[in-house]
Design a protein around this motif. Structure first.
Motif, PDB file in Angstrom:
ATOM      1  N   ILE A 279       0.861  -1.177   0.000  1.00 31.23           N
ATOM      2  CA  ILE A 279       0.000   0.000   0.000  1.00 31.23           C
ATOM      3  C   ILE A 279       0.902   1.233   0.000  1.00 31.23           C
ATOM      4  O   ILE A 279       1.930   1.236   0.686  1.00 31.23           O
ATOM      5  N   PRO A 280       0.579   2.251  -0.766  1.00 35.99           N
ATOM      6  CA  PRO A 280       1.427   3.454  -0.758  1.00 35.99           C
ATOM      7  C   PRO A 280       1.494   4.073   0.633  1.00 35.99           C
ATOM      8  O   PRO A 280       0.513   4.096   1.376  1.00 35.99           O
ATOM      9  N   GLY A 281       2.665   4.574   0.977  1.00 33.26           N
ATOM     10  CA  GLY A 281       2.847   5.168   2.297  1.00 33.26           C
ATOM     11  C   GLY A 281       1.918   6.338   2.560  1.00 33.26           C
ATOM     12  O   GLY A 281       1.536   6.593   3.704  1.00 33.26           O
ATOM     13  N   ALA A 282       1.530   7.045   1.505  1.00 35.69           N
ATOM     14  CA  ALA A 282       0.670   8.223   1.665  1.00 35.69           C
ATOM     15  C   ALA A 282      -0.719   7.868   2.167  1.00 35.69           C
ATOM     16  O   ALA A 282      -1.430   8.732   2.695  1.00 35.69           O
ATOM     17  N   VAL A 283      -1.129   6.593   2.013  1.00 37.09           N
ATOM     18  CA  VAL A 283      -2.460   6.186   2.463  1.00 37.09           C
ATOM     19  C   VAL A 283      -2.396   5.034   3.466  1.00 37.09           C
ATOM     20  O   VAL A 283      -3.403   4.374   3.718  1.00 37.09           O
ATOM     21  N   ASN A 284      -1.214   4.794   4.020  1.00 39.86           N
ATOM     22  CA  ASN A 284      -1.073   3.759   5.041  1.00 39.86           C
ATOM     23  C   ASN A 284      -1.438   4.356   6.395  1.00 39.86           C
ATOM     24  O   ASN A 284      -0.646   5.071   7.014  1.00 39.86           O
ATOM     25  N   VAL A 285      -2.624   4.048   6.872  1.00 43.40           N
ATOM     26  CA  VAL A 285      -3.144   4.665   8.088  1.00 43.40           C
ATOM     27  C   VAL A 285      -2.289   4.355   9.310  1.00 43.40           C
ATOM     28  O   VAL A 285      -2.276   5.126  10.286  1.00 43.40           O
ATOM     29  N   ALA A 286      -1.529   3.254   9.275  1.00 41.33           N
ATOM     30  CA  ALA A 286      -0.681   2.898  10.424  1.00 41.33           C
ATOM     31  C   ALA A 286       0.437   3.900  10.643  1.00 41.33           C
ATOM     32  O   ALA A 286       1.077   3.894  11.694  1.00 41.33           O
ATOM     33  N   ASP A 287       0.663   4.777   9.674  1.00 41.68           N
ATOM     34  CA  ASP A 287       1.699   5.804   9.795  1.00 41.68           C
ATOM     35  C   ASP A 287       1.439   6.716  10.992  1.00 41.68           C
ATOM     36  O   ASP A 287       2.362   7.273  11.580  1.00 41.68           O
ATOM     37  N   ILE A 288       0.178   6.849  11.383  1.00 41.32           N
ATOM     38  CA  ILE A 288      -0.193   7.728  12.497  1.00 41.32           C
ATOM     39  C   ILE A 288       0.318   7.185  13.826  1.00 41.32           C
ATOM     40  O   ILE A 288       0.369   7.905  14.826  1.00 41.32           O
ATOM     41  N   PHE A 289       0.738   5.904  13.843  1.00 40.95           N
ATOM     42  CA  PHE A 289       1.223   5.275  15.073  1.00 40.95           C
ATOM     43  C   PHE A 289       2.743   5.237  15.167  1.00 40.95           C
ATOM     44  O   PHE A 289       3.289   4.667  16.117  1.00 40.95           O
ATOM     45  N   THR A 290       3.441   5.826  14.183  1.00 42.93           N
ATOM     46  CA  THR A 290       4.899   5.694  14.158  1.00 42.93           C
ATOM     47  C   THR A 290       5.654   7.009  14.231  1.00 42.93           C
ATOM     48  O   THR A 290       6.859   7.005  14.478  1.00 42.93           O
ATOM     49  N   PHE A 298      -2.551  14.100   9.335  1.00 41.39           N
ATOM     50  CA  PHE A 298      -3.066  13.553  10.593  1.00 41.39           C
ATOM     51  C   PHE A 298      -4.588  13.455  10.559  1.00 41.39           C
ATOM     52  O   PHE A 298      -5.175  12.435  10.948  1.00 41.39           O
ATOM     53  N   GLU A 299      -5.247  14.499  10.112  1.00 46.66           N
ATOM     54  CA  GLU A 299      -6.706  14.493  10.048  1.00 46.66           C
ATOM     55  C   GLU A 299      -7.211  13.432   9.073  1.00 46.66           C
ATOM     56  O   GLU A 299      -8.239  12.788   9.306  1.00 46.66           O
ATOM     57  N   GLN A 300      -6.483  13.238   7.976  1.00 52.01           N
ATOM     58  CA  GLN A 300      -6.855  12.208   7.005  1.00 52.01           C
ATOM     59  C   GLN A 300      -6.824  10.824   7.643  1.00 52.01           C
ATOM     60  O   GLN A 300      -7.767  10.029   7.498  1.00 52.01           O
ATOM     61  N   PHE A 301      -5.755  10.532   8.372  1.00 50.79           N
ATOM     62  CA  PHE A 301      -5.614   9.217   8.978  1.00 50.79           C
ATOM     63  C   PHE A 301      -6.569   9.033  10.161  1.00 50.79           C
ATOM     64  O   PHE A 301      -7.059   7.924  10.395  1.00 50.79           O
ATOM     65  N   ALA A 302      -6.809  10.093  10.920  1.00 49.21           N
ATOM     66  CA  ALA A 302      -7.762   9.992  12.038  1.00 49.21           C
ATOM     67  C   ALA A 302      -9.142   9.597  11.518  1.00 49.21           C
ATOM     68  O   ALA A 302      -9.843   8.776  12.122  1.00 49.21           O
ATOM     69  N   LYS A 303      -9.524  10.167  10.395  1.00 45.51           N
ATOM     70  CA  LYS A 303     -10.810   9.825   9.789  1.00 45.51           C
ATOM     71  C   LYS A 303     -10.815   8.379   9.308  1.00 45.51           C
ATOM     72  O   LYS A 303     -11.813   7.666   9.445  1.00 45.51           O
ATOM     73  N   MET A 304      -9.685   7.922   8.777  1.00 46.22           N
ATOM     74  CA  MET A 304      -9.578   6.532   8.322  1.00 46.22           C
ATOM     75  C   MET A 304      -9.664   5.550   9.488  1.00 46.22           C
ATOM     76  O   MET A 304     -10.040   4.394   9.309  1.00 46.22           O
ATOM     77  N   LEU A 305      -9.307   6.002  10.692  1.00 49.28           N
ATOM     78  CA  LEU A 305      -9.435   5.158  11.885  1.00 49.28           C
ATOM     79  C   LEU A 305     -10.888   5.016  12.327  1.00 49.28           C
ATOM     80  O   LEU A 305     -11.203   4.173  13.169  1.00 49.28           O
ATOM     81  N   GLY A 306     -11.753   5.862  11.776  1.00 58.64           N
ATOM     82  CA  GLY A 306     -13.157   5.840  12.167  1.00 58.64           C
ATOM     83  C   GLY A 306     -13.524   6.926  13.151  1.00 58.64           C
ATOM     84  O   GLY A 306     -14.627   6.935  13.691  1.00 58.64           O
ATOM     85  N   LEU A 307     -12.608   7.854  13.398  1.00 60.05           N
ATOM     86  CA  LEU A 307     -12.868   8.951  14.331  1.00 60.05           C
ATOM     87  C   LEU A 307     -13.610  10.065  13.593  1.00 60.05           C
ATOM     88  O   LEU A 307     -13.041  10.748  12.739  1.00 60.05           O
ATOM     89  N   ILE A 308     -14.873  10.217  13.938  1.00 59.31           N
ATOM     90  CA  ILE A 308     -15.740  11.164  13.248  1.00 59.31           C
ATOM     91  C   ILE A 308     -16.258  12.197  14.238  1.00 59.31           C
ATOM     92  O   ILE A 308     -16.790  11.834  15.301  1.00 59.31           O
ATOM     93  N   PRO A 309     -16.145  13.493  13.950  1.00 58.74           N
ATOM     94  CA  PRO A 309     -16.725  14.514  14.836  1.00 58.74           C
ATOM     95  C   PRO A 309     -18.243  14.398  14.862  1.00 58.74           C
ATOM     96  O   PRO A 309     -18.866  14.150  13.825  1.00 58.74           O
ATOM     97  N   HIS A 310     -18.834  14.545  16.030  1.00 56.16           N
ATOM     98  CA  HIS A 310     -20.284  14.498  16.148  1.00 56.16           C
ATOM     99  C   HIS A 310     -20.854  15.813  15.624  1.00 56.16           C
ATOM    100  O   HIS A 310     -20.530  16.887  16.144  1.00 56.16           O
ATOM    101  N   PRO A 311     -21.729  15.764  14.604  1.00 52.48           N
ATOM    102  CA  PRO A 311     -22.211  17.019  13.999  1.00 52.48           C
ATOM    103  C   PRO A 311     -23.100  17.847  14.908  1.00 52.48           C
ATOM    104  O   PRO A 311     -23.241  19.048  14.705  1.00 52.48           O
ATOM    105  N   HIS A 312     -23.687  17.204  15.926  1.00 53.44           N
ATOM    106  CA  HIS A 312     -24.615  17.935  16.787  1.00 53.44           C
ATOM    107  C   HIS A 312     -24.025  18.273  18.148  1.00 53.44           C
ATOM    108  O   HIS A 312     -24.728  18.726  19.038  1.00 53.44           O
ATOM    109  N   ALA A 313     -22.740  18.046  18.290  1.00 55.58           N
ATOM    110  CA  ALA A 313     -22.101  18.329  19.595  1.00 55.58           C
ATOM    111  C   ALA A 313     -21.987  19.821  19.821  1.00 55.58           C
ATOM    112  O   ALA A 313     -21.931  20.626  18.911  1.00 55.58           O
ATOM    113  N   ARG A 314     -21.947  20.166  21.105  1.00 54.35           N
ATOM    114  CA  ARG A 314     -21.797  21.561  21.481  1.00 54.35           C
ATOM    115  C   ARG A 314     -20.445  22.069  21.038  1.00 54.35           C
ATOM    116  O   ARG A 314     -19.415  21.452  21.200  1.00 54.35           O
TER     117      ARG A 314
END
Length: 319
Positions: A279-290, A298-314
């Motif tokens: 897999i190309p390094g530019a899209v290897n989500v495990a890079d966020i752990f190294t 960082f934001e790209q990989f966080a989203k790939m981990l499944g971390l989604i901002p809650h749209p209705h949060a304060r």
């Protein structure tokens, strides 16, 4: 139903859908077919404990440079005295629970900060407070499952390793993440126990350790009724040389100094249990752990981990 089968074997009291478990908030969205895990109350409690609930938010949990080291630890008695009442260990312990429960995005940073828990300095304390400022900005992040996965397999796995990134001993940091339903279910970021001589070695040994976790997951899924025996599980690696070493025993001559236990993955590849793919390094989500990353990546990989901002949060107040 699972509940009916449990009732047939055990005496249970059904209290309805779980909403909180060990401080973790569980939310189901029936319409979008997703389930989310988060710890907003726990984060708020941490921020209030250290009286920084109104601090400025940070875009990432760690600055890209400079790298932290033991050179930043107190060297004189006066410097040690200044750090004596700083709640470094206490706050770090709280962050460890968060990093292992619902926030894989801070795992690397927390792992680095743990290396200085015996003798933290002002630079380490400032780095820890940056994590808190990042959490201030991302309190509403939820680890979400049910999103469209990138693969038709039951789970997807990525591994990665830097080369000699530790400023004190030149050891490599190894990381992996395993995802189901578009969200991370297992992840790790830790310093390797040996010093690698090449990026191939650091990536190969990381892939082998990750393969152990994959075999466990295959066994677990098999026990609960899923078919894992008819096809291999894919491990994505961004180092082509490490993939060749895992697939071809003839590369043994270039890796003969590596401990034989790391060659375990070759047998699993030969048995068609694990498939190692590039897999190309530019899209290897495990890079966020190294390593520490810039905001965009960082934001790209966080989203790939499944971390989604809650749209209705304060909306969090910033000053």
């Amino acid at each position: 139903m699972v509940k009916d089968e449990l009732k047939a074997r055990f005496k249970i009291h059904d209290q309805g859908p779980t909403s909180f478990l060990l401080g973790v908030k569980l939310e189901r969205d029936r319409q979008s077919h997703t389930i989310s895990l988060s710890q907003p109350a726990y984060i708020e409690q941490i921020l209030e404990t250290y009286k920084i609930q109104d601090c400025n938010g940070a875009d990432t949990p760690m600055a890209e440079k400079p790298l932290l080291s033991t050179k930043d630890s107190p060297q004189t008695e006066q410097e040690k005295l200044e750090m004596r009442n700083v709640p470094y260990r206490d706050s770090l312990g709280k962050l460890i629970y968060l990093a292992t429960a619902t926030r894989p995005d801070i795992s690397y940073t927390v792992g680095v900060l743990c290396q200085f828990s015996e003798n933290p300095g002002q630079a380490h304390w400032l780095a820890l407070k940056r994590v808190l400022r990042y959490l201030r900005k991302t309190t509403n992040y939820k680890l979400t499952y049910g999103l469209k996965p990138d693969s038709d397999e039951l789970f997807t796995t990525h591994s990665d390793a830097d080369l000699g990134g530790n400023a004190d001993n030149t050891r490599s940091t190894a990381g992996f993440v395993m995802s189901i339903g578009g969200g991370a279910v297992m992840w790790s970021s830790r310093l390797q126990r040996h010093t690698s001589l090449s990026s191939t070695e650091s990536e190969y040994t990381t892939a082998s350790a990750t393969g152990c976790e994959m075999i466990w997951m295959r066994s677990f899924l098999d026990e609960i009724g899923y078919d894992t025996a008819s096809y291999p599980s894919t491990l994505f690696v961004d180092n082509a040389s490490a993939i060749q070493v895992a697939k071809n025993p003839e590369h043994q001559s270039t890796m003969k100094h590596v401990h034989r236990s790391f060659n375990w993955i070759r047998e699993r590849v030969a048995n068609n249990e694990i498939r190692v793919a590039h897999i190309p390094g530019a899209v290897n989500v495990a890079d966020i752990f190294t390593k520490p990353l810039g905001r965009i990546k960082f934001e790209q990989f966080a989203k790939m981990l499944g971390l989604i901002p809650h749209p209705h949060a304060r909306t969090q107040s910033m000053r």
